[in-house]
Scaffold this motif. Structure first.
Motif, PDB file in Angstrom:
ATOM      1  N   ASP A  16       0.837  -1.209   0.000  1.00  0.00           N
ATOM      2  CA  ASP A  16       0.000   0.000   0.000  1.00  0.00           C
ATOM      3  C   ASP A  16       0.870   1.256   0.000  1.00  0.00           C
ATOM      4  O   ASP A  16       0.598   2.216  -0.724  1.00  0.00           O
ATOM      5  CB  ASP A  16      -0.920   0.037   1.229  1.00  0.00           C
ATOM      6  CG  ASP A  16      -1.987  -1.046   1.216  1.00  0.00           C
ATOM      7  OD1 ASP A  16      -2.306  -1.565   0.126  1.00  0.00           O
ATOM      8  OD2 ASP A  16      -2.490  -1.375   2.312  1.00  0.00           O
ATOM      9  N   ILE A  17       1.906   1.235   0.821  1.00  0.00           N
ATOM     10  CA  ILE A  17       2.806   2.385   0.900  1.00  0.00           C
ATOM     11  C   ILE A  17       3.524   2.576  -0.438  1.00  0.00           C
ATOM     12  O   ILE A  17       3.630   3.696  -0.945  1.00  0.00           O
ATOM     13  CB  ILE A  17       3.812   2.222   2.054  1.00  0.00           C
ATOM     14  CG1 ILE A  17       3.073   2.220   3.396  1.00  0.00           C
ATOM     15  CG2 ILE A  17       4.866   3.321   2.010  1.00  0.00           C
ATOM     16  CD1 ILE A  17       3.936   1.831   4.578  1.00  0.00           C
ATOM     17  N   MET A  18       3.986   1.456  -1.023  1.00  0.00           N
ATOM     18  CA  MET A  18       4.691   1.563  -2.297  1.00  0.00           C
ATOM     19  C   MET A  18       3.755   2.067  -3.391  1.00  0.00           C
ATOM     20  O   MET A  18       4.184   2.842  -4.258  1.00  0.00           O
ATOM     21  CB  MET A  18       5.309   0.220  -2.674  1.00  0.00           C
ATOM     22  CG  MET A  18       6.251   0.306  -3.844  1.00  0.00           C
ATOM     23  SD  MET A  18       7.645   1.426  -3.499  1.00  0.00           S
ATOM     24  CE  MET A  18       8.110   1.839  -5.170  1.00  0.00           C
ATOM     25  N   ALA A  19       2.493   1.684  -3.355  1.00  0.00           N
ATOM     26  CA  ALA A  19       1.522   2.195  -4.329  1.00  0.00           C
ATOM     27  C   ALA A  19       1.408   3.715  -4.201  1.00  0.00           C
ATOM     28  O   ALA A  19       1.322   4.425  -5.211  1.00  0.00           O
ATOM     29  CB  ALA A  19       0.167   1.526  -4.127  1.00  0.00           C
ATOM     30  N   ALA A  20       1.418   4.223  -2.970  1.00  0.00           N
ATOM     31  CA  ALA A  20       1.374   5.671  -2.754  1.00  0.00           C
ATOM     32  C   ALA A  20       2.637   6.332  -3.292  1.00  0.00           C
ATOM     33  O   ALA A  20       2.579   7.411  -3.896  1.00  0.00           O
ATOM     34  CB  ALA A  20       1.196   5.984  -1.271  1.00  0.00           C
ATOM     35  N   VAL A  21       3.791   5.675  -3.094  1.00  0.00           N
ATOM     36  CA  VAL A  21       5.060   6.206  -3.613  1.00  0.00           C
ATOM     37  C   VAL A  21       5.008   6.257  -5.141  1.00  0.00           C
ATOM     38  O   VAL A  21       5.407   7.256  -5.750  1.00  0.00           O
ATOM     39  CB  VAL A  21       6.261   5.362  -3.123  1.00  0.00           C
ATOM     40  CG1 VAL A  21       7.547   5.756  -3.837  1.00  0.00           C
ATOM     41  CG2 VAL A  21       6.427   5.491  -1.607  1.00  0.00           C
ATOM     42  N   VAL A  22       4.506   5.193  -5.744  1.00  0.00           N
ATOM     43  CA  VAL A  22       4.379   5.145  -7.203  1.00  0.00           C
ATOM     44  C   VAL A  22       3.508   6.307  -7.692  1.00  0.00           C
ATOM     45  O   VAL A  22       3.779   6.903  -8.734  1.00  0.00           O
ATOM     46  CB  VAL A  22       3.797   3.783  -7.664  1.00  0.00           C
ATOM     47  CG1 VAL A  22       3.392   3.817  -9.127  1.00  0.00           C
ATOM     48  CG2 VAL A  22       4.799   2.669  -7.409  1.00  0.00           C
ATOM     49  N   ASN A  23       2.494   6.648  -6.909  1.00  0.00           N
ATOM     50  CA  ASN A  23       1.584   7.733  -7.283  1.00  0.00           C
ATOM     51  C   ASN A  23       2.097   9.115  -6.877  1.00  0.00           C
ATOM     52  O   ASN A  23       1.333  10.076  -6.881  1.00  0.00           O
ATOM     53  CB  ASN A  23       0.197   7.483  -6.689  1.00  0.00           C
ATOM     54  CG  ASN A  23      -0.494   6.311  -7.363  1.00  0.00           C
ATOM     55  OD1 ASN A  23      -0.353   6.115  -8.558  1.00  0.00           O
ATOM     56  ND2 ASN A  23      -1.220   5.528  -6.579  1.00  0.00           N
ATOM     57  N   GLY A  24       3.371   9.209  -6.507  1.00  0.00           N
ATOM     58  CA  GLY A  24       3.972  10.510  -6.277  1.00  0.00           C
ATOM     59  C   GLY A  24       4.135  10.935  -4.830  1.00  0.00           C
ATOM     60  O   GLY A  24       4.686  11.993  -4.551  1.00  0.00           O
ATOM     61  N   GLN A  25       3.667  10.143  -3.871  1.00  0.00           N
ATOM     62  CA  GLN A  25       3.815  10.486  -2.458  1.00  0.00           C
ATOM     63  C   GLN A  25       5.167   9.953  -1.954  1.00  0.00           C
ATOM     64  O   GLN A  25       5.226   9.021  -1.163  1.00  0.00           O
ATOM     65  CB  GLN A  25       2.661   9.902  -1.646  1.00  0.00           C
ATOM     66  CG  GLN A  25       1.303  10.440  -2.034  1.00  0.00           C
ATOM     67  CD  GLN A  25       0.187   9.753  -1.257  1.00  0.00           C
ATOM     68  OE1 GLN A  25       0.404   9.220  -0.174  1.00  0.00           O
ATOM     69  NE2 GLN A  25      -1.012   9.777  -1.820  1.00  0.00           N
ATOM     70  N   LEU A  26       6.240  10.580  -2.409  1.00  0.00           N
ATOM     71  CA  LEU A  26       7.586  10.100  -2.110  1.00  0.00           C
ATOM     72  C   LEU A  26       7.921  10.122  -0.625  1.00  0.00           C
ATOM     73  O   LEU A  26       8.751   9.340  -0.158  1.00  0.00           O
ATOM     74  CB  LEU A  26       8.622  10.908  -2.899  1.00  0.00           C
ATOM     75  CG  LEU A  26       8.525  10.795  -4.423  1.00  0.00           C
ATOM     76  CD1 LEU A  26       9.626  11.634  -5.076  1.00  0.00           C
ATOM     77  CD2 LEU A  26       8.600   9.364  -4.885  1.00  0.00           C
TER      78      LEU A  26
ATOM     79  N   LEU B 263       7.991   6.897   1.395  1.00  0.00           N
ATOM     80  CA  LEU B 263       9.114   5.976   1.313  1.00  0.00           C
ATOM     81  C   LEU B 263       9.882   5.901   2.632  1.00  0.00           C
ATOM     82  O   LEU B 263      10.514   4.894   2.932  1.00  0.00           O
ATOM     83  CB  LEU B 263      10.060   6.385   0.174  1.00  0.00           C
ATOM     84  CG  LEU B 263      11.157   5.397  -0.180  1.00  0.00           C
ATOM     85  CD1 LEU B 263      10.569   4.063  -0.615  1.00  0.00           C
ATOM     86  CD2 LEU B 263      12.043   5.966  -1.250  1.00  0.00           C
ATOM     87  N   ALA B 264       9.799   6.953   3.433  1.00  0.00           N
ATOM     88  CA  ALA B 264      10.487   6.962   4.730  1.00  0.00           C
ATOM     89  C   ALA B 264      10.040   5.799   5.604  1.00  0.00           C
ATOM     90  O   ALA B 264      10.858   5.191   6.311  1.00  0.00           O
ATOM     91  CB  ALA B 264      10.254   8.293   5.445  1.00  0.00           C
ATOM     92  N   GLU B 265       8.767   5.462   5.562  1.00  0.00           N
ATOM     93  CA  GLU B 265       8.265   4.328   6.360  1.00  0.00           C
ATOM     94  C   GLU B 265       8.860   3.016   5.861  1.00  0.00           C
ATOM     95  O   GLU B 265       9.256   2.164   6.659  1.00  0.00           O
ATOM     96  CB  GLU B 265       6.736   4.272   6.319  1.00  0.00           C
ATOM     97  CG  GLU B 265       6.147   3.107   7.077  1.00  0.00           C
ATOM     98  CD  GLU B 265       6.486   3.078   8.570  1.00  0.00           C
ATOM     99  OE1 GLU B 265       6.556   1.963   9.139  1.00  0.00           O
ATOM    100  OE2 GLU B 265       6.692   4.147   9.166  1.00  0.00           O
TER     101      GLU B 265
ATOM    102  N   ARG C  46      11.315   0.354   7.887  1.00  0.00           N
ATOM    103  CA  ARG C  46      11.000  -1.077   7.995  1.00  0.00           C
ATOM    104  C   ARG C  46      12.116  -1.965   7.433  1.00  0.00           C
ATOM    105  O   ARG C  46      12.316  -3.078   7.917  1.00  0.00           O
ATOM    106  CB  ARG C  46       9.707  -1.394   7.247  1.00  0.00           C
ATOM    107  CG  ARG C  46       8.469  -0.815   7.881  1.00  0.00           C
ATOM    108  CD  ARG C  46       7.229  -1.155   7.074  1.00  0.00           C
ATOM    109  NE  ARG C  46       6.057  -0.472   7.616  1.00  0.00           N
ATOM    110  CZ  ARG C  46       4.830  -0.615   7.139  1.00  0.00           C
ATOM    111  NH1 ARG C  46       4.602  -1.419   6.116  1.00  0.00           N
ATOM    112  NH2 ARG C  46       3.829   0.044   7.686  1.00  0.00           N
ATOM    113  N   TYR C  47      12.800  -1.497   6.411  1.00  0.00           N
ATOM    114  CA  TYR C  47      13.709  -2.377   5.676  1.00  0.00           C
ATOM    115  C   TYR C  47      15.190  -2.049   5.805  1.00  0.00           C
ATOM    116  O   TYR C  47      16.023  -2.820   5.326  1.00  0.00           O
ATOM    117  CB  TYR C  47      13.325  -2.394   4.179  1.00  0.00           C
ATOM    118  CG  TYR C  47      12.126  -3.254   3.950  1.00  0.00           C
ATOM    119  CD1 TYR C  47      12.254  -4.620   3.742  1.00  0.00           C
ATOM    120  CD2 TYR C  47      10.847  -2.716   3.985  1.00  0.00           C
ATOM    121  CE1 TYR C  47      11.158  -5.428   3.560  1.00  0.00           C
ATOM    122  CE2 TYR C  47       9.733  -3.509   3.803  1.00  0.00           C
ATOM    123  CZ  TYR C  47       9.898  -4.867   3.596  1.00  0.00           C
ATOM    124  OH  TYR C  47       8.802  -5.664   3.429  1.00  0.00           O
TER     125      TYR C  47
END
Length: 181
Positions: free
Chosen positions: A6-16, A19-21, A25-26
């Motif tokens: 879900d977070i990566m989908a938001a990043v893909v849609n421009g909410q960079l 990515l901090a979360e 996590r990783y």
């Protein structure tokens, strides 16, 4: 709580900023994975940064419905391979250093035995071919499922299972050789 996907989908849609979360996590599992590959903390840090730079750069290639964990470990693995190719040399594995032996009090003796066991484990693992060490690391230390490992390495799940089986078999042989010394 949002899933990684879900977070990566938001990043893909421009909410960079999201990515901090994913970084939080990783960063530890990826750093450990990278450190195992290059055996140099500074190089592992650089590769971690490169990995997340590539996550941003190639975010549009993330496929909806796929596993973020597999995808990011694939990027990290490719970063190592690119780095090795760039430097024209393979990562150097160092020998395990047992350090100075402690005074043999009962607790120090126990500590020494633990270190000796870790040393034997490290030696047995180091003697494995890289392809076996890689699947063992991803499965046992990083906790990836066989399907995720297959995706990261570009193999079939059956091939991953075979490599794990062969790695375990070879580890038994390596331990036996070490104990005979």
């Amino acid at each position: 709580m949002d899933t990684d996907e879900d977070i990566m989908a938001a990043v893909v849609n421009g909410q960079l900023e999201r990515l901090a979360e994913l970084y939080r996590r990783y960063r530890r599992p990826l750093y450990g994975f990278l450190l195992k590959r290059v055996n140099a903390p500074a190089a592992a840090e650089d590769l971690l940064q490169t990995t997340f730079e590539r996550v941003i750069k190639y975010r549009a290639s993330f496929r909806e419905g796929s596993s973020f964990r597999s995808w990011v470990f694939t990027i990290a693995r490719n970063a190592v391979h690119d780095s090795v190719r760039k430097e024209q040399r393979m990562p150097v594995k160092s020998d395990v250093d047992l350090g100075v032996l402690p005074i043999l009090t009962p607790s120090a003796h126990c500590d020494w035995e633990k270190r000796e066991t870790r040393s034997q484990s490290a030696a047995a693992l180091a003697a494995l071919p890289e392809s076996y060490r890689e699947v063992v690391d991803l499965a046992w230390k990083r906790g990836l499922k066989y399907a995720e490992i297959a995706e990261v390495l570009g193999l079939s799940e059956a091939n991953v299972k075979v490599r794990i089986h062969r790695a375990v078999k070879q580890l038994r042989i390596n331990y036996a050789k070490i104990e005979q010394q």
